[in-house]
Design a protein around this motif. Structure first.
Motif, mmCIF file in Angstrom:
data_model
loop_
_atom_site.group_PDB
_atom_site.id
_atom_site.type_symbol
_atom_site.label_atom_id
_atom_site.label_comp_id
_atom_site.label_asym_id
_atom_site.label_seq_id
_atom_site.Cartn_x
_atom_site.Cartn_y
_atom_site.Cartn_z
ATOM 1 N N UNK A 22 1.130 -0.955 0.039
ATOM 2 C CA UNK A 22 0.189 0.101 -0.157
ATOM 3 C C UNK A 22 0.996 1.700 -0.162
ATOM 4 N N UNK A 23 2.153 0.692 1.498
ATOM 5 C CA UNK A 23 3.180 2.190 0.662
ATOM 6 C C UNK A 23 3.223 2.669 -0.408
ATOM 7 N N UNK A 24 3.855 1.561 -1.269
ATOM 8 C CA UNK A 24 3.939 1.954 -2.624
ATOM 9 C C UNK A 24 3.545 2.198 -3.802
ATOM 10 N N UNK A 25 2.593 1.643 -3.680
ATOM 11 C CA UNK A 25 1.712 2.228 -4.806
ATOM 12 C C UNK A 25 0.639 3.863 -3.893
ATOM 13 N N UNK A 26 0.475 3.819 -2.393
ATOM 14 C CA UNK A 26 0.267 5.704 -2.744
ATOM 15 C C UNK A 26 1.695 6.505 -2.839
ATOM 16 N N UNK A 27 2.599 6.058 -2.557
ATOM 17 C CA UNK A 27 4.000 6.754 -3.137
ATOM 18 C C UNK A 27 3.990 7.062 -4.845
#
Length: 85
Positions: A22-27
């Motif tokens: 999720x962190x990677x996608x949001x970033x």
């Protein structure tokens, strides 16, 4: 037209694979956009732990739940645009 600031909060916990994804996608989605992004750990906040323990990762946009468990990049981008108006 005035564009309101958008704040995304990711509620996660260390060691959570879905949280990292999720962190990677949001970033990636917010790259180049004027969006504030914070990550909050369940381990640091007993209230968050009580509320979201079984649903992480949880994504909030301007304090409102957008999604949990998985993040769809297109849906997130649309929600960011909508939140900024």
């Amino acid at each position: 037209m005035v564009v309101a600031p958008v704040k995304i909060s990711l509620i996660s916990r260390p060691g959570c694979h879905l949280c990292q994804v999720a962190h990677e996608i949001i970033s990636e989605v917010i790259k180049g956009q004027d969006v504030e992004f914070e990550e909050l750990s369940l381990l640091d906040d007993p209230d968050l732990m009580a509320k979201y323990r079984e649903e992480i990762p949880v994504i909030l946009i301007n304090g409102e739940i957008h999604d949990f468990l998985r993040v769809d990049p297109d849906r997130l981008q649309s929600a960011i645009v909508a939140a900024g108006h």
